[in-house]
Design a protein around this motif. Sequence first.
Motif, PDB file in Angstrom:
ATOM      1  N   CYS A 135      -6.043   2.855  -5.181  1.00  0.00           N
ATOM      2  CA  CYS A 135      -5.089   2.562  -6.258  1.00  0.00           C
ATOM      3  C   CYS A 135      -5.142   1.099  -6.679  1.00  0.00           C
ATOM      4  CB  CYS A 135      -3.674   2.926  -5.836  1.00  0.00           C
ATOM      5  SG  CYS A 135      -3.032   1.862  -4.530  1.00  0.00           S
ATOM      6  N   GLY A 136      -5.616   0.227  -5.802  1.00  0.00           N
ATOM      7  CA  GLY A 136      -5.781  -1.174  -6.188  1.00  0.00           C
ATOM      8  C   GLY A 136      -4.516  -2.005  -6.143  1.00  0.00           C
ATOM      9  N   CYS A 188      -7.296   5.341   2.218  1.00  0.00           N
ATOM     10  CA  CYS A 188      -7.214   4.593   0.967  1.00  0.00           C
ATOM     11  C   CYS A 188      -7.655   5.458  -0.208  1.00  0.00           C
ATOM     12  CB  CYS A 188      -8.108   3.355   1.053  1.00  0.00           C
ATOM     13  SG  CYS A 188      -8.311   2.516  -0.500  1.00  0.00           S
ATOM     14  N   ASN A 189      -6.823   5.482  -1.251  1.00  0.00           N
ATOM     15  CA  ASN A 189      -7.202   6.268  -2.425  1.00  0.00           C
ATOM     16  C   ASN A 189      -7.640   5.379  -3.588  1.00  0.00           C
ATOM     17  OD1 ASN A 189      -4.931   5.257  -3.573  1.00  0.00           O
ATOM     18  ND2 ASN A 189      -3.780   7.155  -3.581  1.00  0.00           N
ATOM     19  N   CYS A 226      -2.998  -3.206  -3.504  1.00  0.00           N
ATOM     20  CA  CYS A 226      -3.134  -4.272  -2.524  1.00  0.00           C
ATOM     21  C   CYS A 226      -3.858  -5.477  -3.121  1.00  0.00           C
ATOM     22  CB  CYS A 226      -3.883  -3.758  -1.305  1.00  0.00           C
ATOM     23  SG  CYS A 226      -5.442  -2.963  -1.701  1.00  0.00           S
ATOM     24  N   CYS A 264       0.829  -1.213   0.000  1.00  0.00           N
ATOM     25  CA  CYS A 264       0.000   0.000   0.000  1.00  0.00           C
ATOM     26  C   CYS A 264       0.865   1.267   0.000  1.00  0.00           C
ATOM     27  CB  CYS A 264      -0.908   0.003   1.217  1.00  0.00           C
ATOM     28  SG  CYS A 264      -1.892   1.497   1.322  1.00  0.00           S
ATOM     29  N   ILE A 315      -3.108   0.908   4.903  1.00  0.00           N
ATOM     30  CA  ILE A 315      -3.191  -0.386   5.585  1.00  0.00           C
ATOM     31  C   ILE A 315      -2.182  -0.390   6.730  1.00  0.00           C
ATOM     32  CG2 ILE A 315      -3.101  -2.872   5.294  1.00  0.00           C
ATOM     33  CD1 ILE A 315      -3.850  -2.585   2.483  1.00  0.00           C
ATOM     34  N   THR A 371      -0.057   4.386   0.275  1.00  0.00           N
ATOM     35  CA  THR A 371      -0.562   5.543   1.016  1.00  0.00           C
ATOM     36  C   THR A 371      -0.464   5.341   2.523  1.00  0.00           C
ATOM     37  OG1 THR A 371      -2.780   4.642   1.152  1.00  0.00           O
ATOM     38  CG2 THR A 371      -2.268   5.972  -0.764  1.00  0.00           C
TER      39      THR A 371
HETATM   40  S1  SF4 Z   1      -6.310   0.498  -2.775  1.00  0.00           S
HETATM   41 FE1  SF4 Z   1      -5.154  -0.772  -1.307  1.00  0.00          FE
HETATM   42  S2  SF4 Z   1      -2.998  -0.283  -1.749  1.00  0.00           S
HETATM   43 FE2  SF4 Z   1      -4.238   1.358  -2.658  1.00  0.00          FE
HETATM   44  S3  SF4 Z   1      -4.390   2.945  -1.093  1.00  0.00           S
HETATM   45 FE3  SF4 Z   1      -6.202   1.642  -0.825  1.00  0.00          FE
HETATM   46  S4  SF4 Z   1      -5.567   0.131   0.682  1.00  0.00           S
HETATM   47 FE4  SF4 Z   1      -3.682   1.073  -0.058  1.00  0.00          FE
END
Ligand code: SF4
Lengths: 266, 406
Positions: free
Chosen positions: A118-119, A115-116, A121, A95, A100, A97
Motif C-alpha cells: 500500500c505504500g 505486505c500488500n 509506510c 502499516c 511491520i 496490514t
Molecule cells: S507497503 Fe508498508 S504500510 Fe503497506 S502493507 Fe507493506 S509494509 Fe505495511
Amino acid sequence: MGQKGFFTDTTLCIGCKACEVACKQWNQLPDDGFRLTGMSYDNTGHLGASTWRHVAFVERPVPLPTQTVGLMDFSWLMSSDVCKHCQRAGCLEACPTGAIIRTEFDTVYVQPDVCNGCGYCVAACPFGVIDRREDDGRAWKCTLCYDRLGEDMTPACAKACPTASIQFGDVDELRERAYRRVAQLHEKGWEQAYLYGADAESQPGTGGLNAFFLLVDKPEVYNLPPDPVVPTMKGKEAWASMGWGALGMAVVALGAVLFGREVTHG
Amino acid sequence: MGDIRPEDLEKRQDGRNIDSRLGELSGEGAQQRVRDIDEANPTRGVLRTRPSRSGVLAESPSYYGQPALKEPVWIWSIPLYFYVGGVAGAASVLGAATDVAGGKHLEGMGRKCRWVGTVGDMVSAGLLIYDLGRPERFLNMMRVFRPTSPMSVGSWVLAGSGAMNTASLLFAGRRGWLGRAGEGAALGAGLFGFPLAGYTAVLIANTAVPVWQATRKTLPLLFMSSAMASAGSLLELLPHSRGEEKILRLFSTLGKVCELLAGVAVQHEASRLEVLERPLKHGPTGRMWKAAKACTAASLVLGVWPGRRRWMKVAGALLGSTGALLTRFAVFRAGKASASDPQATFQPQREGMGAAEVTGNTHASDGRPFEFPLPVLRESPEPPRRQTSSARFEELEPEPPSAPES
Ligand code: SF4
Ligand code: SF4
C-alpha cells in the motif's frame, strides 16, 4: 534476547562501502546499476528498496579540527546510514496490514508475506528509509539481518566493517560505549562530536533510535532530519479537526433537508 | 566455472551477477529483480556546481540537495479515490439526514443518495486495490485493526460503509424486521459517511510529508467541505424533483462556500514557512490549486445566480465537481513536491515544528538548545579560506556554446 541495535561512529568511517556490499551479498539484493550519481563518490544516493546500507560522502571546504591540510581547507565526512529501527517507528505505526512488526530483538521487520504494497509506510517514515519497489510491489528496508540474529550472528554490515565504525550489540551497552567515545573525542579537541538519536531525551520524536549515530556536523549535512517526529504524534490534531468537520457536515445536511422540506410543504 | 563467462552474467542482468543454476537464492532480497537507478546527470555534460559548494556550505545545509524523504509512491488513483470516497461519504450522510428529517415524499432522494454511496464505495475499493503494489493481497488490510494507522481505520470505515449502504439498498421497502434492518443500515451508512469523507485528509496529514503534516488542522475541513460540494454537484446532475433540488442546491452551495474558506485556511496554515507554502503557490501544482479555487468559485456564482437556466445548472455542477477533483490532485501533488525538497523537511524542524512542537523538547539532535525560531544557518562563522591556486570551489562557468560547424 534484549534490545539489539547499531552504533555507527561516523568519525571512523573510511567510505570503503564494505557494509553496502556485505548487506547486498547476504540479503541477495540486486545492484544499483554501477553508476556514479554525479555528486562526490556516492553511487547509491540514498537508502532505498535495494540499498539497505548507504555510505554518504560529504565533501566540505572546512578542515577537521585536528587536521590541517597544507594547501587548502578540506575534509571528508563519511557516514554509513541505515534504517534506524526507531523506538516509535513511523512505518510500524502506519502499516495497516500488520506486516511491520517489532521482533524479539526490538528491531523493526517487514514480513514479506503480509505486505500488500500500500505504500503508507513510505510516506510515514520521517527518515525516508523504507521504499516500495515497483517490480515486486513490496516495501523493503534493512531487517537488521533478522535471519542472522536468530542464529546468534552479527549483522553482515557490522561484521564486514573494517574500522569498527559500525558496531553491533545490546543497545544499552552500545550507548555506554558511545558516551565514552564522545567524551574521548571531546578530550581530543573534537568539540562538535555528539550522538544523534541515542535516547528518548535527545530525540523525543522517535523515542530514541536502536541504530544511532555519532556525528560531527549538523544532521542535515548527512541527510538526517534535525528534529524528526513519528507522524502519529501529530495525528491527533487531524482526527480532532475531522470531528469538527463531521459536526459541521451534520448541521449542513440536516439544515438543507429541513429547509428543503419546508419549501416543498409551504 | 567452466562454461560461465562474464559476458553471460552481464547478459543475464540479474543485478547480482550470480548464476542461479549454481544454487538456489534464498536470501531476504532474492526475489527482487534489478532496476536501473535514475541517472543524476543524464546529459553527461559538465556539472556546473561543485558538490562541496551546493552541499555543506550553502546557507542551509543539505546532502547535495538530495531529498531527505521518499516521495509518496501513490499514483493518480489515490487522489481520485479521495474524490470518490468523499462523494460516497457525503452522499451517505445526506441520505441519512433525509431519512431522519425528510419525511415520506423525500424517500426517493434518500434512495438516490444510497445508490451514489454504494457505487462510490465500490469504485473506491477498486481504486484502492488498483494502487496496491500487490493487489492480490488486499484482504490483508482486514487482518488487523490498528488505531494508529488512519489507513487501517479507513479500510474498516470503507468496508463498513459499503456493507451498510448495500444492505440498506437490498432491504429497502421490505416489511418487518428486514425493513427495519434496512433503515438501520441506512443510518449506519450515514454515520460511516463522516469518517469516509474526512479520514483521507487525516491519512495524508499523518505522514512525514512536510506540507501535509503542517496543514493537519485544516486539511480535514477542506476535504470534508469539498466532499459536500462534490456530492451535491454530482447529485444535481442526476434527475430530481423540485423539492430535492432545493436541498441539493443548499447542500452543495454551503459545501462550496466552506470549501473556499477551508482552502484559504489551508494556505494560511502552510504559510507559516515559505518552504512549506511554496508548492501551493508556484509551478504546475500552484496553478492547479488556483484553478481548483476558480472552478469552485465560478460554480458557486452559477449556483446562486437568480433565474437559473438548465445549462447554468449543468455547468455549475460540472464546475463544482472539477473544482473538488482539482483540489485533491493539487494537495496530492503539493505533497509529492514537498517530500522531494530537503529544505521543506529540515527548515520546519529547525524552526521547532518537528517533535518540539508536540513534546516541547528543548534540544535539537545536535545537542544544541532550540531557540525559536532557530537559525537555519550554520552557527560557526565560515573559517577563513586560504587563497591558493588549488582552492577550486568556485562555480564553473557554463561551457560556451560551440559554434555550429558548417
Ligand atoms: S507497503 Fe508498508 S504500510 Fe503497506 S502493507 Fe507493506 S509494509 Fe505495511
Ligand atoms: S527509520 Fe523509518 S523505516 Fe526504519 S524503523 Fe524508523 S520509521 Fe521505520
